[in-house]
Design an enzyme around this catalytic site. Structure first.
Site, PDB file in Angstrom:
ATOM      1  N   PHE A 178     -15.517  -2.366   8.691  1.00  0.00           N
ATOM      2  CA  PHE A 178     -14.709  -3.573   9.063  1.00  0.00           C
ATOM      3  C   PHE A 178     -13.413  -3.147   8.901  1.00  0.00           C
ATOM      4  O   PHE A 178     -12.939  -2.702   7.467  1.00  0.00           O
ATOM      5  CB  PHE A 178     -15.263  -4.726   8.222  1.00  0.00           C
ATOM      6  CG  PHE A 178     -14.271  -6.039   8.634  1.00  0.00           C
ATOM      7  CD1 PHE A 178     -14.594  -6.677   9.665  1.00  0.00           C
ATOM      8  CD2 PHE A 178     -12.730  -6.059   8.006  1.00  0.00           C
ATOM      9  CE1 PHE A 178     -13.676  -8.068   9.916  1.00  0.00           C
ATOM     10  CE2 PHE A 178     -11.823  -7.338   8.277  1.00  0.00           C
ATOM     11  CZ  PHE A 178     -12.517  -8.056   9.429  1.00  0.00           C
ATOM     12  N   ASP A 207      -9.672   3.857   4.379  1.00  0.00           N
ATOM     13  CA  ASP A 207      -9.187   2.509   4.340  1.00  0.00           C
ATOM     14  C   ASP A 207      -9.434   1.651   3.004  1.00  0.00           C
ATOM     15  O   ASP A 207     -10.554   1.499   2.678  1.00  0.00           O
ATOM     16  CB  ASP A 207      -9.883   1.721   5.488  1.00  0.00           C
ATOM     17  CG  ASP A 207      -9.385   0.313   5.464  1.00  0.00           C
ATOM     18  OD1 ASP A 207      -8.684  -0.445   4.783  1.00  0.00           O
ATOM     19  OD2 ASP A 207      -9.571  -0.501   6.500  1.00  0.00           O
ATOM     20  N   LYS A 215      -4.014  -6.025   1.078  1.00  0.00           N
ATOM     21  CA  LYS A 215      -4.555  -7.200   0.116  1.00  0.00           C
ATOM     22  C   LYS A 215      -3.960  -7.553  -1.178  1.00  0.00           C
ATOM     23  O   LYS A 215      -2.964  -7.951  -1.141  1.00  0.00           O
ATOM     24  CB  LYS A 215      -6.190  -7.042   0.189  1.00  0.00           C
ATOM     25  CG  LYS A 215      -7.070  -7.350   1.537  1.00  0.00           C
ATOM     26  CD  LYS A 215      -8.289  -7.306   1.085  1.00  0.00           C
ATOM     27  CE  LYS A 215      -9.181  -7.253   2.389  1.00  0.00           C
ATOM     28  NZ  LYS A 215      -9.311  -8.617   3.233  1.00  0.00           N
TER      29      LYS A 215
HETATM   30  N1  PLP Z   1      -9.605  -2.902   6.123  1.00  0.00           N
HETATM   31  C1  PLP Z   1     -10.606  -3.545   5.376  1.00  0.00           C
HETATM   32  C2  PLP Z   1     -11.461  -2.453   4.574  1.00  0.00           C
HETATM   33  C3  PLP Z   1     -10.707  -4.748   5.106  1.00  0.00           C
HETATM   34  O1  PLP Z   1     -11.662  -5.362   4.267  1.00  0.00           O
HETATM   35  C4  PLP Z   1      -9.969  -5.958   5.650  1.00  0.00           C
HETATM   36  C5  PLP Z   1     -10.047  -7.127   5.464  1.00  0.00           C
HETATM   37  O2  PLP Z   1     -10.939  -7.700   5.185  1.00  0.00           O
HETATM   38  C6  PLP Z   1      -8.727  -5.192   6.638  1.00  0.00           C
HETATM   39  C7  PLP Z   1      -8.726  -3.811   6.710  1.00  0.00           C
HETATM   40  C8  PLP Z   1      -7.883  -6.222   7.320  1.00  0.00           C
HETATM   41  O3  PLP Z   1      -7.134  -6.798   6.593  1.00  0.00           O
HETATM   42  P1  PLP Z   1      -6.311  -8.165   7.031  1.00  0.00           P
HETATM   43  O4  PLP Z   1      -7.043  -9.155   7.114  1.00  0.00           O
HETATM   44  O5  PLP Z   1      -5.063  -8.226   6.080  1.00  0.00           O
HETATM   45  O6  PLP Z   1      -5.654  -7.834   8.421  1.00  0.00           O
END
Ligand code: PLP
Length: 419
Positions: free
Chosen positions: A158, A243, A272
């Site tokens: 994700f 990520d 986040k």
């Molecule tokens: N990358 C990871 C690992 C995430 O868990 C998330 C969101 O849960 C994102 C990217 C996307 O972040 P955003 O919701 O701020 O676009």
């Protein structure tokens, strides 16, 4: 834990709400497109690890906005930094310099040991930025013919919700109806180095991974996985992109989850918690050999690196430099693991814990994750299901041991009730 809201700040956080829960639910239903299915709790204010609803009932937050609230609701240091900046300067766009961006970039690059930062807002934007940076590097440095760069990703990933990012998701709910998709991604099973090795070609720009898969249910790979992926990437001249949007910034007991296994990625994606729960702040961190390739006009964002975001992000970095939240997440995580392990075989099929972050697989014959979360919400515990029968606990890192015990106790009672 709750924080006293400083008196210099606007009193809205403590003001009794004039909204009735039913009115809010009705208005949301009528006017907000249904991209989410929220639990029927209407938050009005929050402090520390606690959220107060419109009826004045307190709920213990075991989600912390998917780890965006790591440092607690209303963290006084973050609020003070935001409040001071709010009255100075908020946004001039990147068309001009401003006082806070360089300072924030210097602190954040120092924290993670990289040369450069690209400031963005949301996690998905930062992932998109890393994809662009990796492709650019492959085309301009590695010599991959223009338009042929590939990125290897993991099953169950994700990384956000943009069209390109869902192009390499394997979640049918996230993808259905949204094609045509962006090409250039190859998916291999998470945790399988041999499959990754087989997928890498001369056109591979990067391997993009979550060091711990959050939305998949807190999936922690074998300890030798990331080090072997790192070695493979180095050997095959491929960038390792981590990520850490959800796993980073103290959640797992370290500043970055990659630190647990001594791995240094080429690009690090943060989001986040970088915004302190106040404003969206994300960033891609890397060295000059990759991020130094960007030239003016080739990438950007109106709000990315705005002064308010930088002031908040800088305070987050200052907090992280002290190490107390990392230490706290590790210590409380050990406690949480011990408490959750007791539930295995009593309505819980399996538990995975790293730092203060737990994926709890509910016995599928007993109830869905949603059922359990609904019952927990009735008992004043806010948690979120993911993928059918899994729920996650990722409380603000300010939570106290006895509050964790209370949450696990309530989960035990819900499971006993269902059993
Ligand atoms: N990358 C990871 C690992 C995430 O868990 C998330 C969101 O849960 C994102 C990217 C996307 O972040 P955003 O919701 O701020 O676009």
């Amino acid at each position: 834990m709750t924080f006293d809201v400083p008196t210099a700040l606007p009193p809205s956080a403590t003001r009794p709400s004039s909204f009735a829960a039913a009115d809010v639910l009705c208005l949301d239903e009528k006017r907000v497109a249904r991209t989410y299915a929220p639990l029927p709790v209407v938050a009005a204010s929050a402090s520390g690890a606690w959220v107060t609803d419109v009826d004045g009932r307190r709920h213990l937050d075991l989600l912390s906005a998917y780890s965006a609230m790591n440092f607690g609701h209303g963290n006084p240091r973050i609020l003070a930094a935001a409040s001071a900046q709010l009255h100075e300067l908020t946004l001039v766009s990147r068309a001009f310099h401003h006082t806070r961006l360089g300072e924030f970039a210097d602190a954040l690059t120092g924290l993670v040991g990289k040369d450069l930062m690209v400031p963005m807002n949301t996690g998905a934007e930062a992932v998109e930025t890393a994809i662009k940076a990796a492709r650019k590097w492959a085309h301009e440095v590695k010599g991959v013919p223009e338009g042929e760069a590939e990125i290897v990703v993991a099953s169950g990933n994700f990384h956000g919700r943009t069209t390109t990012i869902i192009s390499f998701s394997d979640d049918p709910v996230a993808r259905r109806g949204y094609g045509p998709f962006t090409p250039g991604f190859v998916t291999v099973p998470y945790g399988d180095v041999e499959a990754l090795n087989a997928a890498v070609t001369d056109r591979t720009a990067a391997v993009l991974l979550e060091p711990v898969q959050g939305e998949a249910g807190v999936i922690i790979p074998p300890a030798d996985y990331l080090p072997r992926v790192r070695a493979l990437c180095t050997e095959r001249d491929v960038l390792l992109v981590a990520d850490e949007v959800q796993s980073g910034l103290a959640r797992t007991g370290r500043t970055l989850a990659c630190e647990h296994v001594g791995v240094e990625p080429d690009l690090i994606i943060l989001g986040k918690a970088l915004g302190g729960g106040v404003v969206p702040v994300s960033a891609v961190l890397g060295d000059a050999d990759v991020l130094g390739l960007f030239r003016p006009g080739q990438h950007g964002s109106t709000f990315g690196g705005n002064a308010l975001a930088c002031a908040v992000g800088l305070e987050v970095v200052e907090i992280l430099r002290e190490g107390t939240f990392q230490e706290r997440a590790a210590r409380l995580g050990d406690h949480l693991r011990a408490r959750l392990d007791v539930l295995v075989g009593h309505g819980v099929a399996a538990v995975r814990v790293i730092g203060l972050w737990a994926g709890i697989d509910i016995d599928e014959d007993l109830a869905s994750g949603r059922d359990v979360c609904e019952r927990l919400a009735e008992r004043g515990i806010l948690a979120k299901d993911t993928h059918g029968s899994t729920i996650r606990f990722s409380p603000p890192l300010v939570i106290e041991e006895d509050e964790l015990d209370h949450a696990v106790g309530q989960l035990g009672e819900v499971l006993a009730e269902l059993g």
